[in-house]
Each structure stands twice: as structure tokens, then as C-alpha cells.
Design a protein around this motif. Structure first.
Motif, PDB file in Angstrom:
ATOM      1  N   GLN A  22       0.798  -1.418  -0.067  1.00  0.00           N
ATOM      2  CA  GLN A  22      -0.140  -0.099   0.238  1.00  0.00           C
ATOM      3  C   GLN A  22       0.889   1.186   0.140  1.00  0.00           C
ATOM      4  O   GLN A  22       1.872   1.326   0.479  1.00  0.00           O
ATOM      5  CB  GLN A  22      -0.805  -0.026   1.209  1.00  0.00           C
ATOM      6  N   SER A  26      -2.128   6.260   0.924  1.00  0.00           N
ATOM      7  CA  SER A  26      -3.303   5.323   1.146  1.00  0.00           C
ATOM      8  C   SER A  26      -3.338   4.783   2.710  1.00  0.00           C
ATOM      9  O   SER A  26      -4.121   4.933   3.229  1.00  0.00           O
ATOM     10  CB  SER A  26      -3.066   3.968   0.288  1.00  0.00           C
ATOM     11  N   LYS A  31      -6.110  10.409  -0.151  1.00  0.00           N
ATOM     12  CA  LYS A  31      -6.627  10.013  -1.491  1.00  0.00           C
ATOM     13  C   LYS A  31      -5.804   9.338  -2.371  1.00  0.00           C
ATOM     14  O   LYS A  31      -4.511   9.776  -2.431  1.00  0.00           O
ATOM     15  CB  LYS A  31      -7.419  11.334  -2.227  1.00  0.00           C
ATOM     16  N   LYS A  32      -5.714   8.253  -2.658  1.00  0.00           N
ATOM     17  CA  LYS A  32      -4.812   7.585  -3.679  1.00  0.00           C
ATOM     18  C   LYS A  32      -4.978   8.179  -4.990  1.00  0.00           C
ATOM     19  O   LYS A  32      -6.100   8.686  -5.462  1.00  0.00           O
ATOM     20  CB  LYS A  32      -5.288   6.090  -4.040  1.00  0.00           C
ATOM     21  N   LYS A  34      -5.771   8.611  -8.786  1.00  0.00           N
ATOM     22  CA  LYS A  34      -6.401   7.655  -9.622  1.00  0.00           C
ATOM     23  C   LYS A  34      -6.095   8.120 -11.148  1.00  0.00           C
ATOM     24  O   LYS A  34      -6.242   9.278 -11.443  1.00  0.00           O
ATOM     25  CB  LYS A  34      -7.854   8.142  -9.187  1.00  0.00           C
ATOM     26  N   LYS A  55      -0.780  -2.324 -15.027  1.00  0.00           N
ATOM     27  CA  LYS A  55      -1.469  -2.851 -14.059  1.00  0.00           C
ATOM     28  C   LYS A  55      -0.346  -3.266 -12.702  1.00  0.00           C
ATOM     29  O   LYS A  55      -0.812  -2.973 -11.677  1.00  0.00           O
ATOM     30  CB  LYS A  55      -2.403  -3.991 -14.049  1.00  0.00           C
ATOM     31  N   ALA A  58       0.946  -0.168 -11.412  1.00  0.00           N
ATOM     32  CA  ALA A  58       0.203   0.712 -10.608  1.00  0.00           C
ATOM     33  C   ALA A  58      -0.003   0.071  -9.173  1.00  0.00           C
ATOM     34  O   ALA A  58      -0.192   0.779  -8.165  1.00  0.00           O
ATOM     35  CB  ALA A  58      -1.253   0.473 -11.127  1.00  0.00           C
ATOM     36  N   LYS A  59       0.004  -1.230  -9.104  1.00  0.00           N
ATOM     37  CA  LYS A  59      -0.041  -1.895  -7.936  1.00  0.00           C
ATOM     38  C   LYS A  59       1.059  -1.527  -7.086  1.00  0.00           C
ATOM     39  O   LYS A  59       0.912  -1.418  -5.875  1.00  0.00           O
ATOM     40  CB  LYS A  59      -0.137  -3.516  -8.185  1.00  0.00           C
ATOM     41  N   ILE A  63      -1.422   3.177  -7.185  1.00  0.00           N
ATOM     42  CA  ILE A  63      -2.213   4.001  -7.908  1.00  0.00           C
ATOM     43  C   ILE A  63      -3.376   3.054  -8.275  1.00  0.00           C
ATOM     44  O   ILE A  63      -3.483   2.137  -8.380  1.00  0.00           O
ATOM     45  CB  ILE A  63      -1.462   4.231  -9.184  1.00  0.00           C
ATOM     46  N   ASP A  64      -4.796   3.862  -8.035  1.00  0.00           N
ATOM     47  CA  ASP A  64      -6.063   3.373  -8.507  1.00  0.00           C
ATOM     48  C   ASP A  64      -6.014   3.613 -10.161  1.00  0.00           C
ATOM     49  O   ASP A  64      -6.242   4.536 -10.660  1.00  0.00           O
ATOM     50  CB  ASP A  64      -6.913   4.037  -8.027  1.00  0.00           C
ATOM     51  N   ILE A  66      -7.975   2.762 -13.629  1.00  0.00           N
ATOM     52  CA  ILE A  66      -9.175   2.238 -14.364  1.00  0.00           C
ATOM     53  C   ILE A  66      -8.834   2.035 -15.840  1.00  0.00           C
ATOM     54  O   ILE A  66      -8.236   3.075 -16.493  1.00  0.00           O
ATOM     55  CB  ILE A  66     -10.049   3.467 -13.918  1.00  0.00           C
ATOM     56  N   GLN A  87     -15.666  10.639 -12.613  1.00  0.00           N
ATOM     57  CA  GLN A  87     -14.900   9.811 -11.445  1.00  0.00           C
ATOM     58  C   GLN A  87     -14.009  10.494 -11.044  1.00  0.00           C
ATOM     59  O   GLN A  87     -13.392  10.320 -10.072  1.00  0.00           O
ATOM     60  CB  GLN A  87     -14.524   8.478 -12.146  1.00  0.00           C
TER      61      GLN A  87
END
Length: 329
Positions: A22, A26, A31-32, A34, A55, A58-59, A63-64, A66, A87
Motif C-alpha cells: 500500500q 493510502s 486519497k490515492k 487515480k 497494472k 499501478a499496484k 495507484i488506482d 481504471i 469519476q
């Protein structure tokens, strides 16, 4: 380059990741970050690799992320950007199907204070662009075919690839739907023509758009029905070239001795075929998984320091049987 890397390192340190996976932000309840990515098409194996790399990154970075698939429909990019705005994402990444279609949506995002970054193809009004020189990308793919022909000349077997007129029949798999990829297609031809040192003339018997394996297969089938002696297939990417390979494989008169198929992107399937000593003679590596990570790093840099005017170029490397050992052990 060293200065850019140092800046990126400092930016990454700001978004450092804790041992439990994390982010510091976070963990402290902040706020993460995004980020939304509207991708050209997940039917294209290249973009699958970009997304996979993104991905993982981001992990690692907390980072969130989408991801939205435009499925080769330019209008979906617009809808995705509008959804990302709703969003309240911090940054929007886009690999556009069409470079002009999302311009108004991009301008709207920027007006809302959300930077937009182009990946692979630029978009007017973007805050940064990371991609290749499309002409050079194609040119490197063309070099592979030119070198293959030179080897045939040196071995005294160039007659294997000549038609009854003594010409070399060529099919070019293009994707002129995207304006910048016109340069890539032109680069394919120029790279082959300028590398080949023999005297035989080229006959471009067929040039058609294709971006995935299914369409590549259909284009090759159509071309081979009318021109069964095609010797060279220049692919705009590996996805389409893999379809071409399957079409050639189904025809008994096409072999490693008289057929050269080239692609771009260094997808795993293409690398396996190159290692297997097949008609698939080479590809060009631009490390799509690494691009996914780099895009997130650029996004953070833009958030920290503002727009980047200079085009950020992706390194590229020709892959043939001469160096395939670097990729497949």
C-alpha cells in the motif's frame, strides 16, 4: 536523459510504496492517485501487454488504475473520457483509435484540471506524449526484409523469391485509419528498399489495413488468392502479421526459403516463431510492458511539474534469429 531519470526518480520517491503493497498516502488515509486509461483495442495483443505492465506498475506505486477498452471505436474514447471526468481521476491516458475524434473531450478534461497524456499516438491538447517515431519504427521493420533479401543474394538463392518477371512481390499490411500510422507504413517500404542492395525490382501487389490477427489473415488470404507468389509481407504490427503467418502456413508453396514475414512490437508469439526458424523473420521490440510503467511515471511527472512539450521517445530494437537468444533462452 540522466536529468529526466533523476526527476522521475524523485517523483517516484514521492509516491513510494510500503512493504505491504500500500502507498504511504493510502496508509495514512489520504486519497490515492487515480488514473484512467482509455486503450485503443484489447483485441490487439500489443495493448494487452501495455495494460498488463501498467497494472503491475499501478499496484507497485499504489495507484488506482481504471482501464477502459475502446474496442477500435473512436466514439468510445469520448465516452471513456467523460466517465473519467465524472469519476474525478487525476490523470487520463489515451491510446487513440483516431487522433482527432477525442479532441473536444480532451479539451474538456484539461479545462477541468485533468491532464491528458497520449500513448503511442498523440492527441491535440495533450499534456505529454510518449511514443515512437512511427516512420523509424516501420523503417526498422523494413530493414529486416531488406537484410533477408541480401542474404538470399549472397547465397545465390534470390531466384527463390522472384516472379516470372524477375520481380519481388510484396504485400504491405498497413493501418492508415490512424493518421500517424501512415508514416509507419511508408517507413516499412523505405526500410526494405534502402536496405536491399540487389537489382531486382519490387512489385507492391497489395496494400491493405489490418490491426489484428483475424483481419491480417483475411488480408493475406485475399492477397495470396490473386498473387500466389508473394514473397514479402511487411506487417504494421505483430498482431496482424501473426494472422498473415497462419494464412501462409496453410499454403504449401510458402516456406522459410521463399517467404519473409515481418512484424512490429516483439509479441511473445512472434518471438517464438522467430526462434523456431519459420517464415516469421523478425520483429521490432518497443517493450510494451515497460511502456505501461513509463506512462504512469510520466503521468506523475506531469502532475508534479506540468506539461512536457518534447515528445518522449520509446527505444526500439530489431529482433531476428541473430539475437533471439536474448529473448528466448
Amino acid at each position: 536523459m540522466r536529468k529526466l531519470l533523476l526527476v522521475l526518480l524523485c517523483t517516484l520517491m514521492t509516491f513510494s510504496v510500503m512493504a505491504n503493497g500500500q502507498s504511504d498516502a493510502s496508509a495514512s488515509g489520504e486519497k490515492k492517485l487515480k488514473i484512467g486509461y482509455t486503450v485503443q483495442s484489447m483485441e490487439n495483443a500489443y495493448f494487452v501487454s501495455v495494460v498488463e505492465g501498467m497494472k503491475v506498475a499501478a499496484k507497485d506505486m499504489g495507484i488506482d488504475l481504471i482501464v477502459a477498452d475502446a474496442a477500435a471505436d473512436a466514439s468510445k474514447h469520448v465516452a471513456h473520457i467523460e466517465n473519467f471526468i465524472a469519476q474525478q481521476v487525476d490523470v487520463i491516458l489515451i491510446s487513440p483509435v483516431d487522433e482527432k475524434a477525442p479532441e473536444d473531450a480532451v479539451a474538456n478534461a484539461q479545462a477541468q484540471g485533468i491532464p491528458v497524456i497520449g500513448i503511442n499516438q498523440t492527441v491535440k491538447g495533450s499534456s505529454a506524449f510518449i511514443g515512437t517515431s512511427e516512420y523509424d519504427f516501420g523503417y526498422n521493420g523494413g530493414i529486416i526484409a531488406g537484410q533477408w533479401l541480401n542474404e538470399k543474394e549472397a547465397a545465390g538463392t534470390i531466384s527463390d523469391v522472384l516472379n516470372k518477371k524477375g520481380e519481388i512481390e510484396v504485400v504491405v499490411i498497413r493501418y492508415d485509419v490512424i493518421a500517424s500510422l501512415i508514416d509507419r507504413g511508408d517507413g516499412l517500404k523505405a526500410g526494405m528498399e534502402e536496405t536491399y542492395t540487389g537489382s531486382a525490382k519490387f512489385d507492391y501487389v497489395f496494400e491493405q489495413d489490418a490491426a489484428d490477427a483475424d483481419t491480417g489473415y483475411k488480408v493475406a488470404e485475399t492477397a495470396l488468392t490473386a498473387n500466389p507468389n508473394v514473397a514479402i509481407f511487411l506487417g504494421i504490427n505483430d498482431s496482424s502479421a501473426l494472422g498473415v503467418y497462419e494464412a501462409c502456413l496453410a499454403r504449401k508453396n510458402h516456406t522459410i526459403n521463399n517467404t519473409c514475414i515481418t512484424g512490429l512490437d516483439a509479441l511473445p508469439q512472434a518471438l517464438e516463431l522467430i526462434a523456431g526458424d519459420t517464415m516469421y523473420q523478425g520483429t521490432v521490440d518497443i517493450q510494451p510492458a515497460k511502456l505501461g510503467r513509463d506512462a504512469l511515471e510520466i503521468a506523475m511527472k506531469v502532475l508534479a511539474d506540468g506539461p512536457i512539450k518534447e515528445k518522449i521517445l520509446i527505444d526500439m530494437k530489431i529482433v531476428t534469429d541473430a539475437n533471439i537468444g536474448e529473448y528466448i533462452k
